[in-house]
Design a protein around this motif. Structure first.
Motif, mmCIF file in Angstrom:
data_model
loop_
_atom_site.group_PDB
_atom_site.id
_atom_site.type_symbol
_atom_site.label_atom_id
_atom_site.label_comp_id
_atom_site.label_asym_id
_atom_site.label_seq_id
_atom_site.Cartn_x
_atom_site.Cartn_y
_atom_site.Cartn_z
ATOM 1 N N VAL A 211 0.839 -1.192 0.000
ATOM 2 C CA VAL A 211 0.000 0.000 0.000
ATOM 3 C C VAL A 211 0.880 1.251 0.000
ATOM 4 O O VAL A 211 0.640 2.203 -0.759
ATOM 5 N N ALA A 212 1.905 1.262 0.839
ATOM 6 C CA ALA A 212 2.823 2.399 0.887
ATOM 7 C C ALA A 212 3.521 2.599 -0.453
ATOM 8 O O ALA A 212 3.681 3.731 -0.933
ATOM 9 N N ASP A 213 3.925 1.494 -1.078
ATOM 10 C CA ASP A 213 4.579 1.587 -2.390
ATOM 11 C C ASP A 213 3.624 2.163 -3.438
ATOM 12 O O ASP A 213 4.026 2.987 -4.273
ATOM 13 N N ARG A 214 2.358 1.730 -3.396
ATOM 14 C CA ARG A 214 1.378 2.246 -4.362
ATOM 15 C C ARG A 214 1.155 3.748 -4.141
ATOM 16 O O ARG A 214 1.044 4.510 -5.099
ATOM 17 N N LEU A 215 1.099 4.172 -2.885
ATOM 18 C CA LEU A 215 0.952 5.595 -2.592
ATOM 19 C C LEU A 215 2.154 6.396 -3.087
ATOM 20 O O LEU A 215 2.001 7.516 -3.593
ATOM 21 N N ASP A 216 3.345 5.832 -2.967
ATOM 22 C CA ASP A 216 4.544 6.489 -3.498
ATOM 23 C C ASP A 216 4.467 6.622 -5.015
ATOM 24 O O ASP A 216 4.862 7.645 -5.584
ATOM 25 N N GLN A 217 3.970 5.579 -5.682
ATOM 26 C CA GLN A 217 3.845 5.627 -7.141
ATOM 27 C C GLN A 217 2.880 6.718 -7.583
ATOM 28 O O GLN A 217 3.131 7.440 -8.550
ATOM 29 N N VAL A 218 1.762 6.839 -6.853
ATOM 30 C CA VAL A 218 0.801 7.897 -7.186
ATOM 31 C C VAL A 218 1.433 9.267 -6.958
ATOM 32 O O VAL A 218 1.230 10.200 -7.752
ATOM 33 N N ALA A 219 2.195 9.409 -5.883
ATOM 34 C CA ALA A 219 2.848 10.690 -5.603
ATOM 35 C C ALA A 219 3.815 11.064 -6.728
ATOM 36 O O ALA A 219 3.950 12.256 -7.074
ATOM 37 N N GLU A 220 4.475 10.090 -7.315
ATOM 38 C CA GLU A 220 5.372 10.364 -8.441
ATOM 39 C C GLU A 220 4.599 10.816 -9.669
ATOM 40 O O GLU A 220 5.040 11.698 -10.412
ATOM 41 N N ARG A 221 3.416 10.223 -9.904
ATOM 42 C CA ARG A 221 2.600 10.567 -11.074
ATOM 43 C C ARG A 221 1.844 11.871 -10.894
ATOM 44 O O ARG A 221 1.559 12.558 -11.887
ATOM 45 N N CYS A 222 1.498 12.201 -9.659
ATOM 46 C CA CYS A 222 0.596 13.327 -9.397
ATOM 47 C C CYS A 222 1.264 14.494 -8.683
ATOM 48 O O CYS A 222 0.575 15.425 -8.268
ATOM 49 N N GLY A 223 2.561 14.457 -8.523
ATOM 50 C CA GLY A 223 3.260 15.504 -7.791
ATOM 51 C C GLY A 223 3.215 16.845 -8.492
ATOM 52 O O GLY A 223 2.904 16.946 -9.685
ATOM 53 N N PRO A 224 3.543 17.933 -7.784
ATOM 54 C CA PRO A 224 3.455 19.283 -8.358
ATOM 55 C C PRO A 224 4.402 19.527 -9.523
ATOM 56 O O PRO A 224 4.150 20.421 -10.341
ATOM 57 N N ALA A 225 5.484 18.756 -9.620
ATOM 58 C CA ALA A 225 6.424 18.963 -10.724
ATOM 59 C C ALA A 225 5.952 18.333 -12.032
ATOM 60 O O ALA A 225 6.517 18.614 -13.094
ATOM 61 N N ILE A 226 4.927 17.488 -11.980
ATOM 62 C CA ILE A 226 4.420 16.813 -13.185
ATOM 63 C C ILE A 226 3.372 17.699 -13.842
ATOM 64 O O ILE A 226 2.426 18.141 -13.197
ATOM 65 N N ALA A 227 3.546 17.945 -15.144
ATOM 66 C CA ALA A 227 2.655 18.847 -15.875
ATOM 67 C C ALA A 227 1.227 18.307 -15.921
ATOM 68 O O ALA A 227 0.994 17.100 -15.836
ATOM 69 N N THR A 228 0.284 19.221 -16.097
ATOM 70 C CA THR A 228 -1.126 18.853 -16.065
ATOM 71 C C THR A 228 -1.482 17.802 -17.103
ATOM 72 O O THR A 228 -2.249 16.879 -16.826
ATOM 73 N N TYR A 229 -0.932 17.905 -18.317
ATOM 74 C CA TYR A 229 -1.342 17.004 -19.390
ATOM 75 C C TYR A 229 -0.995 15.543 -19.112
ATOM 76 O O TYR A 229 -1.609 14.636 -19.675
ATOM 77 N N SER A 230 -0.029 15.285 -18.218
ATOM 78 C CA SER A 230 0.328 13.910 -17.884
ATOM 79 C C SER A 230 0.111 13.599 -16.400
ATOM 80 O O SER A 230 0.578 12.581 -15.905
ATOM 81 N N ASN A 231 -0.599 14.480 -15.709
ATOM 82 C CA ASN A 231 -0.837 14.347 -14.278
ATOM 83 C C ASN A 231 -2.336 14.124 -14.055
ATOM 84 O O ASN A 231 -3.128 15.047 -14.212
ATOM 85 N N PRO A 232 -2.758 12.894 -13.699
ATOM 86 C CA PRO A 232 -4.204 12.630 -13.581
ATOM 87 C C PRO A 232 -4.897 13.482 -12.527
ATOM 88 O O PRO A 232 -6.064 13.841 -12.688
#
Length: 376
Positions: free
Chosen positions: A208-229
């Motif tokens: 669960v912690a690993d999955r939350l880390d993966q989401v944080a990588e995909r959805c973090g503030p440095a990821i642009a809107t077009y590729s950030n769900p």
């Protein structure tokens, strides 16, 4: 209105984040690991339960306790009923809230107390009341608070709340803040796994912690809107009324959690229901003045000085549907027949807790982005 330019400016997002919401969302995985370690250090792995409790009662203030009760009740199923004890009082303040045990509570029941505060006198009185009735007490709260002393006096188990340094502030954390939920929920998951009501072993919590880390990588503030769900969902919900539909057992609590986070963090109202009943419950809503095609006033009037009209947007949160049956095609047909746009979020395959964590994490990030980028 939503400042879409701010969404893709990490520095501006950080400056606007006075409550540490983005850090809480990004550190959700770390909170799970720390909370699991605290639970182990409290002796949870050494528990030798004498059968399953007749009923599980959960008490605590705010949306975090409500969501924890909802999630645990969904995961436990009919094995042992999970009931949240709603507080009474004249104000939502720590000193004003009171909780009461049902008259039937006794030695075969389990009381769980979950709070990010720990100064509520009512929760200390509840722990004492449970002790006098022979009811087992387990609490998750900040260490060194009056509640920790009350639980010790009731011969219960106390698990310190997993906190971060920036949690030490004058203003209390929002109950819907992402880090609060996982800090409260993780020890309770470990406890119910030990009892045998759900499946949440140590390695499962690590996933669960690993999955939350993966989401944080995909959805973090440095990821642009077009590729950030999460940023994409936030932009899509700008000036919209979210109509949240869920499908799958674990998606229901995630949808209700999203609605609570939107209200508390972003000040946005929403409607939430589970498929297939949502199609009947919200069909009139989508056909009314909130439909995207609705324009009850004169089309040619000047709207330059007016805020944009509020229209519904369906958010479909999907997990594995029960029995393989799905109402998603009917949901899409209903939305599109009323010219209502639809956003869909579906987690990557995995265990139930992992997919649930992904749905909650993405929608938590979306609620935070809406809170930071919205302006009156």
């Amino acid at each position: 209105m939503l400042d879409e330019a701010l969404l893709d400016t990490p520095e501006a997002l950080a400056d606007a984040d006075h409550r540490g919401l983005l850090r809480g969302a990004a550190e959700a995985g770390a909170r799970v690991r720390t909370a699991a370690r605290y639970a182990a250090e409290a002796g949870m792995a050494d528990l030798k339960p004498d059968g399953r409790p007749r009923a599980i009662l959960i008490a605590g203030p705010g949306a975090a306790a409500t969501c924890a009760a909802d999630l645990l009740g969904t995961l436990a199923g009919a094995g042992s009923p999970v009931t949240r004890l709603a507080p009474t009082g004249v104000a939502p303040a720590a000193g004003a809230l009171r909780w009461e045990l049902p008259g039937w509570t006794g030695s075969v029941d389990l009381l769980l107390i979950a709070t990010p505060d720990g100064t509520e006198p009512g929760l200390g009185l509840l722990a004492d009341q449970a002790y006098r009735r022979g009811c087992t007490v387990v609490a998750v709260a900040p260490t060194g608070t009056p509640l920790s002393e009350a639980v010790a006096g009731a011969h219960g188990m106390f698990v310190p709340l997993a906190t971060a340094p920036y949690d030490e502030r004058e203003e209390p954390l929002a109950a819907s803040a992402p880090g609060v939920l996982w800090a409260l929920l993780t020890p309770l998951l470990a406890l119910l796994d030990r009892i045998g009501l759900i499946t949440a072993p140590t390695d499962g919590l690590q996933k669960v912690a690993d999955r939350l880390d993966q989401v944080a990588e995909r959805c973090g503030p440095a990821i642009a809107t077009y590729s950030n769900p999460a940023k994409t969902l936030a932009a899509e919900l700008a000036d919209a009324l979210p109509v949240i539909w869920t499908e799958g057992t674990s998606a229901g609590p995630a949808g209700r959690r999203f609605a609570a986070a939107l209200a508390e963090l972003s000040g946005i109202p929403s409607a939430v229901a589970e498929l297939p009943e949502a199609l009947a419950a919200h069909s009139t809503l989508l056909a009314g003045p909130l439909a995207a095609s609705a324009d009850p006033d004169d089309f040619f009037r000047d709207r330059v000085e007016e805020p944009p009209a509020l229209h519904a947007r369906v958010v479909l949160l999907r997990d594995r549907p029960i029995g393989g049956l799905t109402a998603a095609p009917s949901a899409r047909d209903l939305a599109l027949s009323h010219d209502t746009p639809i956003s869909e979020i579906e987690p990557e395959p995995g265990a139930e807790l992992e997919t649930l964590a992904e749905l909650i994490a993405i929608t938590d990030f979306a609620a935070v982005y809406l809170a930071l980028a919205s302006r009156a």
